[in-house]
Write a protein that holds these residues in place. Structure first.
Motif, PDB file in Angstrom:
ATOM      1  N   PHE A 368       0.813  -1.213   0.000  1.00 51.36           N
ATOM      2  CA  PHE A 368       0.000   0.000   0.000  1.00 51.36           C
ATOM      3  C   PHE A 368       0.850   1.269   0.000  1.00 51.36           C
ATOM      4  O   PHE A 368       0.331   2.353  -0.262  1.00 51.36           O
ATOM      5  CB  PHE A 368      -0.932   0.005   1.215  1.00 51.36           C
ATOM      6  N   THR A 375      -4.542   4.601   0.540  1.00 52.25           N
ATOM      7  CA  THR A 375      -4.726   3.458  -0.354  1.00 52.25           C
ATOM      8  C   THR A 375      -5.621   2.387   0.265  1.00 52.25           C
ATOM      9  O   THR A 375      -6.439   1.781  -0.434  1.00 52.25           O
ATOM     10  CB  THR A 375      -3.361   2.843  -0.735  1.00 52.25           C
ATOM     11  N   LYS A 376      -5.467   2.134   1.574  1.00 53.05           N
ATOM     12  CA  LYS A 376      -6.292   1.098   2.201  1.00 53.05           C
ATOM     13  C   LYS A 376      -7.774   1.453   2.177  1.00 53.05           C
ATOM     14  O   LYS A 376      -8.607   0.610   1.794  1.00 53.05           O
ATOM     15  CB  LYS A 376      -5.805   0.835   3.629  1.00 53.05           C
ATOM     16  N   HIS A 379      -9.052   1.112  -1.378  1.00 56.94           N
ATOM     17  CA  HIS A 379      -9.234  -0.283  -1.780  1.00 56.94           C
ATOM     18  C   HIS A 379     -10.508  -0.863  -1.173  1.00 56.94           C
ATOM     19  O   HIS A 379     -11.259  -1.596  -1.842  1.00 56.94           O
ATOM     20  CB  HIS A 379      -8.037  -1.138  -1.364  1.00 56.94           C
ATOM     21  N   ALA A 473      -2.672   7.522  -4.884  1.00 52.71           N
ATOM     22  CA  ALA A 473      -3.097   6.390  -4.058  1.00 52.71           C
ATOM     23  C   ALA A 473      -4.076   5.508  -4.815  1.00 52.71           C
ATOM     24  O   ALA A 473      -3.995   4.278  -4.752  1.00 52.71           O
ATOM     25  CB  ALA A 473      -3.725   6.900  -2.759  1.00 52.71           C
ATOM     26  N   LEU A 474      -4.995   6.121  -5.549  1.00 56.91           N
ATOM     27  CA  LEU A 474      -5.949   5.340  -6.342  1.00 56.91           C
ATOM     28  C   LEU A 474      -5.216   4.562  -7.427  1.00 56.91           C
ATOM     29  O   LEU A 474      -5.495   3.372  -7.663  1.00 56.91           O
ATOM     30  CB  LEU A 474      -6.992   6.267  -6.962  1.00 56.91           C
ATOM     31  N   LYS A 476      -2.158   3.504  -7.302  1.00 54.75           N
ATOM     32  CA  LYS A 476      -1.396   2.432  -6.662  1.00 54.75           C
ATOM     33  C   LYS A 476      -2.305   1.273  -6.272  1.00 54.75           C
ATOM     34  O   LYS A 476      -1.928   0.097  -6.421  1.00 54.75           O
ATOM     35  CB  LYS A 476      -0.671   2.968  -5.422  1.00 54.75           C
ATOM     36  N   VAL A 477      -3.516   1.584  -5.795  1.00 53.22           N
ATOM     37  CA  VAL A 477      -4.470   0.529  -5.452  1.00 53.22           C
ATOM     38  C   VAL A 477      -4.731  -0.363  -6.661  1.00 53.22           C
ATOM     39  O   VAL A 477      -4.745  -1.597  -6.558  1.00 53.22           O
ATOM     40  CB  VAL A 477      -5.795   1.142  -4.938  1.00 53.22           C
ATOM     41  N   THR A 481      -2.901  -4.385  -6.071  1.00 52.75           N
ATOM     42  CA  THR A 481      -3.821  -5.366  -5.503  1.00 52.75           C
ATOM     43  C   THR A 481      -4.210  -6.410  -6.545  1.00 52.75           C
ATOM     44  O   THR A 481      -4.102  -6.187  -7.753  1.00 52.75           O
ATOM     45  CB  THR A 481      -5.082  -4.692  -4.951  1.00 52.75           C
TER      46      THR A 481
END
Length: 617
Positions: A368, A375-376, A379, A473-474, A476-477, A481
């Motif tokens: 994350f 990010t968490k 997700h 962050a979006l 990276k998600v 994942t």
């Protein structure tokens, strides 16, 4: 206000930074990974040649590692000629593993878990594609196994890689444990009780009973070992792949290259300098792939010494831990409870294990990143949307809309500022014509114009800075994942986790020619791969171009030219990326265009009303 603080300069800096990262990854990091793979292949070939020249010898018992006392895997170090997987599996009698999500076997020779296949995941999207193989025997290609056991002082015989255990059942499944037994013939009886749950967690209780006439001292250990680099290693900065662990509540991530370099650069014989060391109470450590994880969990109340290191002799990477020595009196027993996770990095499942077994930060096996606090939740929100919509591509689009809605007040300030700046362009052009040679006077007149029109050229900077971490962050998600893996969208996109399969080089399939057949060629392949742009990257590039057309043209000709070519640069940069990421980017651009158009319409409407009032007066 000096023009160097203008937000356009900031955007240019960001774009150039991304371009530099891309160039570094494409021309430096990826060749470095290929070089490591080539070196490993050369080592394997050399070892195979040496093996072919040597006469057959009896099996050598496992040696002891002076650093921790853990057994060294002589079967992997001496018998280096790699065998097909089926032949490697046949070298040992086995106990079958059959659980809802995994199947495989336990090698009774060595008592290790070295055969594990994921039932719910396949190598490709084809219905009959082979299932993902996670663990394999040491003698096979890309050997990868987990092992627990005991180490003892010299003279005490403990089970090693050549020890053949006896099993009380032929199949391990949920609710049906298997107990392995091995007698050293000198009064020590070792047992290993293995259970597996409905998912990917093994519980292994190692016990020793001292039937000898003297006290003995032993220490429990656990290790995960893999040979060579895993196939499909991304080697990209946004994703961690390699040794990973949580020691005393702190996440530790190391790349394969770092661990390998440390071992090779250490003084000969200095095992302490060759490995990454840590002491921890509780925690976990293992190897993290993009979608898979093999990790050993330390009991929450156990203090252990952990290591991560590279073995040049057999081209292997190992993570292990060893607990403190314990005395076992005659007639007494001692045991140690290990847990082994081997499976897919499903976030909700990792969180379940974290809470159920008190495994600190276990969900952080999914990378994350530094913005995990963003990010968490993103997700979790994406997963919630997907459960209702049922299509990951549509869930990504819906989440992007919701994020844009939340960011609307900040984006509104930025777009309002840019729209006002765009309306001033004719007057700015006049000033440049009039004072272009006198830069100081030009800046003064520009500041006066901004003050008169009540426009702050830096007003959009802060909103943009706030939005960047959210959209990163979006991004990276979507990248790290497992949710996008083999998830279909519509049309020709049947896997959001891989690049758009179409290419402009064959007119998107109209010409019966496949450029990917030449990707392996040194120069031509690199050129074709770079030029192989699909439909969605072109859509993304067009939306970026359309969005930038709405922004005011920079007065600096160099900046203006850079802005003009940025859509083309990003089209080539993002072409190799997963289709889901490119679709997200194109959709985000489209929403930004709609948002900016709406704001410009509102400003024009307000300006028209003001003109009407002024005319009536």
């Amino acid at each position: 206000m000096n023009s160097q603080f203008d937000k356009k300069n900031m955007i240019i800096a960001i774009a150039l930074s991304m371009a530099i990262i891309f160039v570094w990854q494409f021309f430096f990091e990826m060749p470095r990974m290929e070089k490591m793979r080539a070196e490993q292949a050369a080592i394997a070939e050399q070892q195979a040649q040496q093996q072919a020249q040597q006469p057959a010898t009896a099996a050598t018992p496992a040696a002891i590692d002076p650093a921790t006392g853990a057994p060294l895997d002589q079967s992997g170090a001496i018998a280096t000629a790699k065998l097909p997987r089926d032949e490697a599996l046949a070298l040992s009698p086995r106990v079958k593993i059959d659980a809802p999500k995994i199947r495989g076997s336990i090698a009774l020779k060595g008592g290790r878990i070295d055969d594990l296949v994921l039932k719910n995941y396949r190598e490709t999207i084809e219905p009959n594609a082979p299932n993902v193989v996670l663990l394999s025997p040491a003698r096979g290609e890309l050997g990868y196994f987990t092992e627990t056991g005991w180490v003892a002082a010299a003279g005490v015989k403990t089970p090693d890689a050549e020890s053949v255990w006896q099993a009380d059942a032929d199949t391990l499944s949920p609710g049906k444990p298997v107990t392995l037994t091995w007698d050293n013939g000198e009064g020590l009886v070792f047992t290993r009780r293995i259970t597996v749950d409905q998912d990917y967690m093994f519980d292994i209780v190692d016990s020793v009973t001292n039937n000898s006439g003297a006290e003995i001292s032993l220490a429990p250990y656990s290790r995960v070992k893999r040979f060579g680099l895993p196939l499909g290693l991304d080697g990209i900065y946004i994703l961690h792949e390699g040794p990973i662990g949580v020691f005393d509540g702190t996440l530790n991530e190391h790349t394969y290259g770092d661990v390998r370099d440390q071992a090779l650069e250490a003084p000969a014989g200095d095992l302490a300098a060759a490995a990454v060391h840590a002491t921890t109470t509780g925690g976990w450590l293992g190897f993290s792939d993009k979608y898979w994880l093999a990790a050993q969990v330390v009991p929450a109340d156990a203090k252990v010494k952990a290591r991560m290191f590279y073995g040049a002799a057999d081209d292997s990477y190992q993570v292990d831990y060893t607990a403190d020595m314990r005395a076992v009196a005659p007639g007494a027993s001692s045991d140690f409870d290990h847990k082994i996770f081997a499976g897919a990095k499903e976030v909700s499942l990792l969180e379940h294990y974290r809470d159920t077994f008190n495994i600190p930060m276990f969900e952080r096996a999914v990378d994350f990143g530094y913005f995990f606090f963003l990010t968490k939740p993103l997700h979790a929100f994406l997963d919630w949307i997907f459960r209702y919509i049922g299509n990951m591509g549509l869930a990504i689009l819906a989440l992007t809309v919701l994020v844009k809605a939340v960011m609307f007040p900040l984006a509104n300030k930025s777009y309002v500022s840019m729209s006002k700046m765009k309306t001033l362009q004719p007057k700015m052009a006049e000033l440049k014509t009039q004072y272009g040679e006198d830069k100081q006077r030009f800046q003064q007149e520009m500041m006066a114009l901004y003050k008169k029109e009540k426009v702050n050229p830096a007003a959009g900077c802060l909103p943009i800075l706030v939005q960047i971490p959210v959209f990163y962050a979006l991004y990276k998600v979507l990248y790290v994942t497992i949710d996008m893996r083999h998830a279909p969208f519509f049309g020709w996109i049947d896997d959001l986790s891989v690049k758009d399969p179409t290419t402009i080089l064959n007119l998107f399939g109209l010409i019966p020619w496949d450029p990917s057949l030449y990707f392996h060629m040194p120069i031509l392949g690199a050129v074709l791969h770079f030029l192989s742009i699909g439909v969605w990257p072109l859509v993304m590039g067009f939306t970026m171009w359309a969005q930038m057309r709405l922004n005011p043209t920079p007065p600096d000709p160099v900046q203006a030219k850079l802005f003009a070519v940025m859509p083309f640069i990003f089209t080539f940069m993002l072409a190799p990326f997963a289709a889901g990421l490119v679709i997200y980017w194109a959709w985000n651009n489209t929403l930004s265009i709609a948002q900016q158009k709406f704001i410009m319409w509102k400003l024009e409407k307000a300006k028209s009303k003001q003109a009407q009032k002024a005319g009536a007066a």
